[in-house]
Scaffold this motif. Structure first.
Motif, mmCIF file in Angstrom:
data_model
loop_
_atom_site.group_PDB
_atom_site.id
_atom_site.type_symbol
_atom_site.label_atom_id
_atom_site.label_comp_id
_atom_site.label_asym_id
_atom_site.label_seq_id
_atom_site.Cartn_x
_atom_site.Cartn_y
_atom_site.Cartn_z
ATOM 1 N N ALA A 48 44.070 -42.873 26.161
ATOM 2 C CA ALA A 48 42.919 -42.322 25.196
ATOM 3 C C ALA A 48 43.392 -41.364 24.207
ATOM 4 O O ALA A 48 42.875 -40.859 23.464
ATOM 5 N N LEU A 49 44.690 -39.676 24.907
ATOM 6 C CA LEU A 49 44.841 -39.287 24.249
ATOM 7 C C LEU A 49 45.260 -39.160 22.810
ATOM 8 O O LEU A 49 44.651 -38.759 22.287
ATOM 9 N N ARG A 50 45.680 -40.440 22.355
ATOM 10 C CA ARG A 50 45.821 -41.064 21.674
ATOM 11 C C ARG A 50 45.471 -41.901 20.776
ATOM 12 O O ARG A 50 44.971 -41.502 19.373
ATOM 13 N N VAL A 51 44.206 -42.437 21.205
ATOM 14 C CA VAL A 51 43.057 -43.029 20.738
ATOM 15 C C VAL A 51 42.004 -41.894 20.544
ATOM 16 O O VAL A 51 41.921 -41.872 18.826
ATOM 17 N N LEU A 52 42.696 -40.768 20.783
ATOM 18 C CA LEU A 52 41.035 -39.602 20.221
ATOM 19 C C LEU A 52 41.902 -38.613 18.712
ATOM 20 O O LEU A 52 41.440 -38.605 17.690
ATOM 21 N N ASP A 53 42.987 -38.349 19.419
ATOM 22 C CA ASP A 53 43.974 -38.110 18.396
ATOM 23 C C ASP A 53 44.220 -38.869 16.642
ATOM 24 O O ASP A 53 43.303 -37.995 15.747
ATOM 25 N N ARG A 54 43.963 -39.670 17.220
ATOM 26 C CA ARG A 54 44.201 -40.667 15.923
ATOM 27 C C ARG A 54 42.861 -41.222 15.116
ATOM 28 O O ARG A 54 42.426 -41.087 13.750
ATOM 29 N N ALA A 55 41.383 -40.982 16.278
ATOM 30 C CA ALA A 55 40.225 -40.963 15.501
ATOM 31 C C ALA A 55 39.502 -39.878 14.984
ATOM 32 O O ALA A 55 39.370 -39.090 14.151
ATOM 33 N N VAL A 56 40.171 -38.592 15.285
ATOM 34 C CA VAL A 56 40.252 -37.095 14.761
ATOM 35 C C VAL A 56 40.707 -36.809 13.693
ATOM 36 O O VAL A 56 39.755 -36.518 12.835
ATOM 37 N N ALA A 57 41.868 -37.290 13.638
ATOM 38 C CA ALA A 57 42.634 -37.358 11.962
ATOM 39 C C ALA A 57 41.506 -38.325 11.271
ATOM 40 O O ALA A 57 41.870 -37.586 9.884
ATOM 41 N N TYR A 105 32.749 -33.090 24.705
ATOM 42 C CA TYR A 105 33.219 -32.414 24.050
ATOM 43 C C TYR A 105 33.648 -30.675 25.073
ATOM 44 O O TYR A 105 32.869 -30.974 25.356
ATOM 45 N N ASN A 106 34.565 -30.288 24.705
ATOM 46 C CA ASN A 106 34.684 -28.571 24.709
ATOM 47 C C ASN A 106 34.942 -27.520 24.166
ATOM 48 O O ASN A 106 36.010 -27.990 23.166
ATOM 49 N N ASP A 107 33.564 -26.949 23.696
ATOM 50 C CA ASP A 107 33.573 -26.092 22.896
ATOM 51 C C ASP A 107 34.393 -24.574 23.146
ATOM 52 O O ASP A 107 34.552 -23.747 23.040
ATOM 53 N N THR A 108 34.259 -24.388 24.926
ATOM 54 C CA THR A 108 34.877 -23.666 24.345
ATOM 55 C C THR A 108 37.002 -23.701 24.491
ATOM 56 O O THR A 108 37.598 -22.615 23.919
ATOM 57 N N ALA A 131 34.237 -22.444 16.394
ATOM 58 C CA ALA A 131 34.271 -23.570 16.684
ATOM 59 C C ALA A 131 32.574 -23.426 16.710
ATOM 60 O O ALA A 131 32.101 -22.586 17.318
ATOM 61 N N ASP A 132 31.893 -24.816 17.398
ATOM 62 C CA ASP A 132 31.056 -25.444 16.700
ATOM 63 C C ASP A 132 30.765 -26.593 17.633
ATOM 64 O O ASP A 132 31.001 -27.906 17.550
ATOM 65 N N ARG A 133 30.174 -26.787 19.033
ATOM 66 C CA ARG A 133 29.655 -27.897 19.607
ATOM 67 C C ARG A 133 31.219 -29.097 19.683
ATOM 68 O O ARG A 133 31.602 -29.864 19.702
ATOM 69 N N GLY A 134 32.122 -28.128 20.197
ATOM 70 C CA GLY A 134 33.396 -28.584 20.420
ATOM 71 C C GLY A 134 34.367 -28.837 19.048
ATOM 72 O O GLY A 134 35.424 -29.081 19.665
ATOM 73 N N VAL A 135 33.962 -28.898 18.228
ATOM 74 C CA VAL A 135 34.745 -28.402 16.623
ATOM 75 C C VAL A 135 35.122 -27.453 16.469
ATOM 76 O O VAL A 135 34.286 -26.197 15.882
ATOM 77 N N ALA A 136 36.036 -26.621 15.729
ATOM 78 C CA ALA A 136 36.762 -25.923 15.182
ATOM 79 C C ALA A 136 36.814 -26.419 13.897
ATOM 80 O O ALA A 136 37.593 -26.976 13.532
ATOM 81 N N GLY A 150 37.954 -30.083 20.550
ATOM 82 C CA GLY A 150 38.387 -29.937 22.253
ATOM 83 C C GLY A 150 37.049 -30.591 22.648
ATOM 84 O O GLY A 150 36.353 -31.016 22.674
ATOM 85 N N PHE A 151 38.510 -31.501 23.562
ATOM 86 C CA PHE A 151 38.090 -32.604 24.564
ATOM 87 C C PHE A 151 38.448 -32.549 25.342
ATOM 88 O O PHE A 151 39.130 -31.722 26.384
ATOM 89 N N ASP A 152 37.287 -32.936 27.163
ATOM 90 C CA ASP A 152 37.377 -32.898 28.269
ATOM 91 C C ASP A 152 37.720 -34.353 28.251
ATOM 92 O O ASP A 152 37.224 -35.277 29.027
ATOM 93 N N VAL A 153 38.745 -34.775 28.987
ATOM 94 C CA VAL A 153 39.147 -35.996 29.626
ATOM 95 C C VAL A 153 39.042 -35.878 30.939
ATOM 96 O O VAL A 153 40.614 -35.944 31.679
ATOM 97 N N THR A 154 38.370 -37.146 32.337
ATOM 98 C CA THR A 154 38.539 -37.780 33.252
ATOM 99 C C THR A 154 39.016 -38.793 33.163
ATOM 100 O O THR A 154 37.798 -40.428 32.573
ATOM 101 N N THR A 155 40.162 -39.776 33.316
ATOM 102 C CA THR A 155 40.130 -40.829 33.924
ATOM 103 C C THR A 155 40.668 -41.000 35.498
ATOM 104 O O THR A 155 40.833 -40.180 36.111
#
Length: 176
Positions: A48-57, A105-108, A131-136, A150-155
């Motif tokens: 999941a983190l690999r998928v999100l990492d590619r998507a963010v980039a 998303y994790n704004d903190t 940071a705005d709504r989880g995006v720096a 920033g993300f919170d991911v629960t698997t």
């Protein structure tokens, strides 16, 4: 004993001594028939983190060309809309295999990352970062640059539940 016999005996002792570390190493490997082979094991959270990492980039790359700093809130909204289909697909991508992802998303975490990692100081021509709504995001030459998300991911799997908080850099080279 002849000289040749002594030489053969010394060579045999050397070979035996050389094999001792191999013997100890093979004994430490051990075998247990209910342990899964590492090649057979997949980590759904890492997937999941690999998928999100590619998507963010991918989705953050065009932001500076599209949004001035004055429109940084619009840039964040645009990025989150662009990421939504991938996040939605990820949530249910492996349901048939017994894996469900909950992504938010994790704004903190993004704010803490921005405070610790935004390039600043003498000689830098970069502006404010927040940071705005989880995006720096950061002001660079009056353009909005996405630096991280920033993300919170629960698997959830049949083996249990794993929760992680991660900040993925827009470069696509995040380490989690």
């Amino acid at each position: 004993m002849t000289r040749r016999g002594q030489l053969v005996l010394v060579a045999a002792v050397l070979v035996a001594v050389a094999l001792v570390p191999i013997l100890f190493a093979s004994m430490q490997l051990g075998y247990h028939d209910d342990v899964r082979a590492t090649a057979d094991y997949d980590d759904p959270t890492a997937d999941a983190l690999r998928v999100l990492d590619r998507a963010v980039a991918t989705e953050s790359a065009p932001i500076p060309r599209q949004f001035a700093w004055a429109a940084n809130e619009s840039a964040v909204t645009h990025l989150r809309r662009a990421l939504r289909p991938r996040v939605d697909r990820l949530r249910t991508s492996r349901v048939e295999g017994g894996v469900y992802y909950d992504v938010s998303y994790n704004d903190t975490a993004a704010g803490e990352w921005a405070a610790a990692n935004c390039p600043t100081g003498p000689g830098r021509q970069f502006g404010s970062c927040h940071a705005d709504r989880g995006v720096a995001v950061q002001n660079r030459v009056n353009r909005t640059h996405v630096l991280a998300v920033g993300f919170d991911v629960t698997t959830t799997t049949d083996r249990g539940e794993t929760s992680v908080t991660v900040v993925l850099e827009a470069t696509g080279r995040s380490k989690w």
